[in-house]
Design a protein around this motif. Sequence first.
Motif, PDB file in Angstrom:
ATOM      1  N   LEU A 275       0.824  -1.206   0.000  1.00 27.13           N
ATOM      2  CA  LEU A 275       0.000   0.000   0.000  1.00 27.13           C
ATOM      3  C   LEU A 275       0.862   1.262   0.000  1.00 27.13           C
ATOM      4  O   LEU A 275       0.498   2.268  -0.624  1.00 27.13           O
ATOM      5  N   LEU A 276       2.005   1.221   0.704  1.00 27.92           N
ATOM      6  CA  LEU A 276       2.913   2.374   0.697  1.00 27.92           C
ATOM      7  C   LEU A 276       3.482   2.596  -0.704  1.00 27.92           C
ATOM      8  O   LEU A 276       3.555   3.745  -1.179  1.00 27.92           O
ATOM      9  N   LEU A 277       3.856   1.531  -1.384  1.00 28.17           N
ATOM     10  CA  LEU A 277       4.375   1.655  -2.748  1.00 28.17           C
ATOM     11  C   LEU A 277       3.307   2.220  -3.685  1.00 28.17           C
ATOM     12  O   LEU A 277       3.604   3.064  -4.549  1.00 28.17           O
ATOM     13  N   TYR A 278       2.069   1.776  -3.494  1.00 27.27           N
ATOM     14  CA  TYR A 278       0.965   2.333  -4.280  1.00 27.27           C
ATOM     15  C   TYR A 278       0.814   3.829  -3.986  1.00 27.27           C
ATOM     16  O   TYR A 278       0.631   4.642  -4.900  1.00 27.27           O
ATOM     17  N   GLY A 279       0.873   4.174  -2.695  1.00 31.55           N
ATOM     18  CA  GLY A 279       0.716   5.573  -2.296  1.00 31.55           C
ATOM     19  C   GLY A 279       1.817   6.456  -2.859  1.00 31.55           C
ATOM     20  O   GLY A 279       1.564   7.574  -3.326  1.00 31.55           O
ATOM     21  N   LEU A 280       3.043   5.949  -2.840  1.00 35.50           N
ATOM     22  CA  LEU A 280       4.174   6.711  -3.377  1.00 35.50           C
ATOM     23  C   LEU A 280       4.041   6.902  -4.891  1.00 35.50           C
ATOM     24  O   LEU A 280       4.410   7.950  -5.430  1.00 35.50           O
ATOM     25  N   SER A 281       3.495   5.894  -5.570  1.00 36.47           N
ATOM     26  CA  SER A 281       3.308   6.019  -7.026  1.00 36.47           C
ATOM     27  C   SER A 281       2.281   7.095  -7.350  1.00 36.47           C
ATOM     28  O   SER A 281       2.417   7.816  -8.348  1.00 36.47           O
ATOM     29  N   LEU A 282       1.252   7.222  -6.481  1.00 34.23           N
ATOM     30  CA  LEU A 282       0.274   8.297  -6.667  1.00 34.23           C
ATOM     31  C   LEU A 282       0.898   9.652  -6.386  1.00 34.23           C
ATOM     32  O   LEU A 282       0.703  10.615  -7.138  1.00 34.23           O
ATOM     33  N   GLU A 283       1.626   9.714  -5.288  1.00 35.34           N
ATOM     34  CA  GLU A 283       2.235  10.976  -4.874  1.00 35.34           C
ATOM     35  C   GLU A 283       3.254  11.463  -5.903  1.00 35.34           C
ATOM     36  O   GLU A 283       3.314  12.653  -6.235  1.00 35.34           O
ATOM     37  N   LYS A 284       4.060  10.550  -6.426  1.00 33.20           N
ATOM     38  CA  LYS A 284       5.079  10.907  -7.405  1.00 33.20           C
ATOM     39  C   LYS A 284       4.526  10.935  -8.834  1.00 33.20           C
ATOM     40  O   LYS A 284       5.237  11.308  -9.779  1.00 33.20           O
ATOM     41  N   LYS A 285       3.267  10.476  -8.969  1.00 33.56           N
ATOM     42  CA  LYS A 285       2.641  10.330 -10.289  1.00 33.56           C
ATOM     43  C   LYS A 285       3.515   9.462 -11.199  1.00 33.56           C
ATOM     44  O   LYS A 285       3.748   9.770 -12.369  1.00 33.56           O
ATOM     45  N   SER A 286       4.000   8.380 -10.594  1.00 35.51           N
ATOM     46  CA  SER A 286       4.914   7.473 -11.298  1.00 35.51           C
ATOM     47  C   SER A 286       4.171   6.222 -11.751  1.00 35.51           C
ATOM     48  O   SER A 286       3.867   5.329 -10.947  1.00 35.51           O
ATOM     49  N   LEU A 287       3.865   6.172 -13.030  1.00 40.65           N
ATOM     50  CA  LEU A 287       3.201   4.991 -13.587  1.00 40.65           C
ATOM     51  C   LEU A 287       4.127   3.785 -13.519  1.00 40.65           C
ATOM     52  O   LEU A 287       3.680   2.648 -13.331  1.00 40.65           O
ATOM     53  N   LYS A 288       5.429   4.015 -13.644  1.00 43.70           N
ATOM     54  CA  LYS A 288       6.418   2.937 -13.594  1.00 43.70           C
ATOM     55  C   LYS A 288       6.400   2.245 -12.232  1.00 43.70           C
ATOM     56  O   LYS A 288       6.410   1.013 -12.144  1.00 43.70           O
ATOM     57  N   LEU A 289       6.356   3.040 -11.150  1.00 40.03           N
ATOM     58  CA  LEU A 289       6.304   2.461  -9.800  1.00 40.03           C
ATOM     59  C   LEU A 289       4.985   1.747  -9.565  1.00 40.03           C
ATOM     60  O   LEU A 289       4.953   0.675  -8.944  1.00 40.03           O
ATOM     61  N   LEU A 290       3.896   2.321 -10.088  1.00 38.20           N
ATOM     62  CA  LEU A 290       2.579   1.700  -9.925  1.00 38.20           C
ATOM     63  C   LEU A 290       2.521   0.350 -10.634  1.00 38.20           C
ATOM     64  O   LEU A 290       2.056  -0.646 -10.065  1.00 38.20           O
ATOM     65  N   VAL A 291       3.009   0.299 -11.857  1.00 36.60           N
ATOM     66  CA  VAL A 291       3.004  -0.961 -12.628  1.00 36.60           C
ATOM     67  C   VAL A 291       3.891  -2.001 -11.946  1.00 36.60           C
ATOM     68  O   VAL A 291       3.533  -3.181 -11.861  1.00 36.60           O
ATOM     69  N   THR A 292       5.053  -1.560 -11.425  1.00 39.52           N
ATOM     70  CA  THR A 292       5.958  -2.476 -10.708  1.00 39.52           C
ATOM     71  C   THR A 292       5.257  -3.085  -9.498  1.00 39.52           C
ATOM     72  O   THR A 292       5.342  -4.299  -9.261  1.00 39.52           O
ATOM     73  N   THR A 293       4.529  -2.253  -8.754  1.00 41.58           N
ATOM     74  CA  THR A 293       3.821  -2.741  -7.559  1.00 41.58           C
ATOM     75  C   THR A 293       2.673  -3.661  -7.938  1.00 41.58           C
ATOM     76  O   THR A 293       2.406  -4.648  -7.242  1.00 41.58           O
ATOM     77  N   ILE A 294       1.997  -3.360  -9.047  1.00 34.81           N
ATOM     78  CA  ILE A 294       0.921  -4.241  -9.530  1.00 34.81           C
ATOM     79  C   ILE A 294       1.499  -5.610  -9.893  1.00 34.81           C
ATOM     80  O   ILE A 294       0.904  -6.656  -9.580  1.00 34.81           O
ATOM     81  N   LEU A 295       2.664  -5.634 -10.521  1.00 39.11           N
ATOM     82  CA  LEU A 295       3.315  -6.902 -10.866  1.00 39.11           C
ATOM     83  C   LEU A 295       3.677  -7.691  -9.605  1.00 39.11           C
ATOM     84  O   LEU A 295       3.525  -8.921  -9.567  1.00 39.11           O
ATOM     85  N   ILE A 296       4.144  -6.986  -8.568  1.00 42.40           N
ATOM     86  CA  ILE A 296       4.429  -7.652  -7.286  1.00 42.40           C
ATOM     87  C   ILE A 296       3.148  -8.270  -6.736  1.00 42.40           C
ATOM     88  O   ILE A 296       3.137  -9.416  -6.265  1.00 42.40           O
ATOM     89  N   SER A 297       2.025  -7.513  -6.816  1.00 43.08           N
ATOM     90  CA  SER A 297       0.732  -8.003  -6.308  1.00 43.08           C
ATOM     91  C   SER A 297       0.267  -9.233  -7.067  1.00 43.08           C
ATOM     92  O   SER A 297      -0.289 -10.167  -6.477  1.00 43.08           O
ATOM     93  N   ILE A 298       0.490  -9.245  -8.387  1.00 42.95           N
ATOM     94  CA  ILE A 298       0.111 -10.407  -9.211  1.00 42.95           C
ATOM     95  C   ILE A 298       0.872 -11.647  -8.741  1.00 42.95           C
ATOM     96  O   ILE A 298       0.296 -12.730  -8.594  1.00 42.95           O
ATOM     97  N   LEU A 299       2.177 -11.481  -8.491  1.00 40.82           N
ATOM     98  CA  LEU A 299       2.986 -12.620  -8.048  1.00 40.82           C
ATOM     99  C   LEU A 299       2.651 -13.029  -6.621  1.00 40.82           C
ATOM    100  O   LEU A 299       2.762 -14.209  -6.267  1.00 40.82           O
ATOM    101  N   LEU A 300       2.238 -12.081  -5.787  1.00 43.76           N
ATOM    102  CA  LEU A 300       1.849 -12.407  -4.409  1.00 43.76           C
ATOM    103  C   LEU A 300       0.638 -13.332  -4.361  1.00 43.76           C
ATOM    104  O   LEU A 300       0.429 -14.034  -3.370  1.00 43.76           O
ATOM    105  N   VAL A 301      -0.155 -13.339  -5.436  1.00 42.87           N
ATOM    106  CA  VAL A 301      -1.318 -14.235  -5.498  1.00 42.87           C
ATOM    107  C   VAL A 301      -0.878 -15.690  -5.395  1.00 42.87           C
ATOM    108  O   VAL A 301      -1.614 -16.542  -4.886  1.00 42.87           O
ATOM    109  N   LYS A 302       0.356 -15.985  -5.849  1.00 45.37           N
ATOM    110  CA  LYS A 302       0.873 -17.351  -5.758  1.00 45.37           C
ATOM    111  C   LYS A 302       1.273 -17.710  -4.328  1.00 45.37           C
ATOM    112  O   LYS A 302       1.551 -18.865  -4.030  1.00 45.37           O
ATOM    113  N   TYR A 303       1.328 -16.710  -3.443  1.00 47.11           N
ATOM    114  CA  TYR A 303       1.471 -16.978  -2.007  1.00 47.11           C
ATOM    115  C   TYR A 303       0.101 -17.265  -1.399  1.00 47.11           C
ATOM    116  O   TYR A 303      -0.087 -18.254  -0.697  1.00 47.11           O
ATOM    117  N   HIS A 304      -0.827 -16.339  -1.670  1.00 45.29           N
ATOM    118  CA  HIS A 304      -2.181 -16.496  -1.126  1.00 45.29           C
ATOM    119  C   HIS A 304      -3.151 -15.687  -1.979  1.00 45.29           C
ATOM    120  O   HIS A 304      -2.864 -14.550  -2.356  1.00 45.29           O
TER     121      HIS A 304
END
Length: 702
Positions: A275-304
């Motif tokens: 959530l902090l990474l998502y928040g920082l991507s909004l604050e910095k208006k960084s689509l690159k950081l947002l997409v990176t965090t979304i990719l992390i979330s996709i892979l986290l699905v394989k945990y739970h």
Amino acid sequence: MVYFSLNIWVSFLFVLGLLIEQHGFPYLRTMVSLLIIFFLTGFSISTVIFPKHNELSKIERVVLSFGLSIVALPFFIYLTDKFNILPINEKSIILQSFLLIWLPVVINLIRFRKNIVITPLKLKTIKKYIATNKLFVWILLLYFLVLFVPTLLYKYIPSADPYVFLIGTERIIQMGDYSLASIFSNIYNYRTFFTNLTAAIALLGNVDPYYIFKYLLVLLPAIIVVPFYYLAKRISNNKNVIFVTTVSALAVPTFIIDSWIVRPQTILFLMPIILLLYGLSLEKKSLKLLVTTILISILLVKYHEVSLIFLIIGLILVLFLLKENIKKNKLGAFYLSILIIMAIYPYIREFGYFDVIVDAFVNLKKNLIFRLWFLSGYKNVDGAYISMDAVGAIKYYLVGIGPFFIALTVLGFLSIKKTSIVIIKPVLIPYFISALVFFTIAEVFPRLGLGFLPERALPFLMLSIIPFTPNILFIITKKWRGLNKNNFFLFTITVGLAISFIITYNIVATHQGWSSTKEVEAALWIKSNLPEKSIIVTQPANYPMVAYYAESYQAIAPKFLFDPNISSVEKYNLTKEVAKTAYPQGLLEFIKNNLTDKIKKCLQTKLLTAENNDNSYLTRNCDESSLSDNLKKIKKVEGLNLKIPENTYILYSHDKFIYRYAISKEWQESNFYEGDLSGFDDTTYFQKIYDNGPVKIWKVLN
């Protein structure tokens, strides 16, 4: 080149650890391995995505590095194992770890070959940060202490879930193959990353898997100190406010309880980092950081699969970030929404959530009865009934939320004014969305009859709310000026924590009913005195005792086995029949039969699909790849030439009912409370071979 020297130092220390390990000092290798797995792999990847120093602050890069690390190596292991590129063993894990560390370095060397700057690792910088953030260090040590103490209070690993994944980890290490290990343990095929992670820690760090579950991963949730401390410092300069905010997760009993029980859900406590990474991507208006965090979330699905919520939040934030473009191009926004739905859809279908949601809304007219007291007779998605009176409901919320936050919420509502204006900073928007989602799961859905897990949503709801604690404290102290003293903050958190710890300790005591000292004593006797890998027919909750401590095969006894109306000969025949499903050959036959049934049902459902456009869960699992996977498993098991155990034993433990967990009627029924044991006195069919009081064992005579 970013922090090039860190890779050199860690690699050097790992090699040094390998060398001195041979002289009886394994700890350096273990510590460096943990640094590689939980930080350096992600850190190296981050230098490729964000190569410039000024793109992220040091603390932001640390947070991103941890998020990337937790998915990077398990993902590599998953791919190399699935496509039979590498087995899961010590050499392959070392190779994959160092590839993840050095491949980004090579990429950066190629990219910046004309402008390479090797930044030396400055220990002075680390010392300076610690000197200026002593409060952070003390809070981190407090978390370690609180999370570690219960491991000393209870002799064994609490609850049954950790043993499932502990055994799964050991099987992976022994066999070097995940799919094969899953046949000989109860690890799930859709939560592969967790056992990949634990196997990587064991193999790279040369750590006994038992210590990973008993000690190491218990401390992992302490990482939430980083985002909470970072956010608290940004919102307030008051040290007491920062302390209260950062420590307040320890006032949530369910957070501590779930931290002690190591399993895939443990990784979900990384939510504040995501959530902090998502928040920082909004604050910095960084689509690159947002997409990176979304990719992390996709892979986290394989945990739970609950990580789907993080993915959904990220996709919602894409709309936030692109809102200006959306206003200008509404058709493009429509297409983007369709793409988001398409991205989420496969995951929802895979885990069956789509069916639950559809069924709930199809029956909405029937279910739509607003029940204020939903805790009375509610059945969650796991099939467990939650039935509580008024006192039980109070305990439910005290455990799920904690007295500290209940008191803080009440004071906050009493203090708020009509003229109060709440402004949510961009960095906190993901936490706000997350709080709404988990509040809906915990409090709204159950009242509409939707069968999710309200009790398990509460700790995530609280972790989403914690960053707003400085705002709540500000409102309270502004209204009640007499309380605006330094001692107030320390007093409230101390009292709240003390009460929460008492509640937490009592709850943890209930989980100790899984394996008592007498049960482990009996299990060790089985391991020492009975033939290797014996078949033990016993109560369902004895899995840790039988599978781990006794190293035997468990067959779950049917309820009729302990029925006084069943004769001895019927008990004998029933035991022999149940025992067939316990050993690998029995499992192999089960897989073969299951596969045959699947083929038949798939043919039927495909005909139904063509005629009725059926969209059931079975239809979606009639693809060739799932059938192919089962065929591969059969071939692997057949190639092992496993020995069939000759003897079968019956074990019954009265200790399943001596702890507080035994007050649950469901627990009593599933573990055969007051089961009739007199039928096993018939020496024609059974012979009692062990009795230490609460635990009794009979041999089934051939």
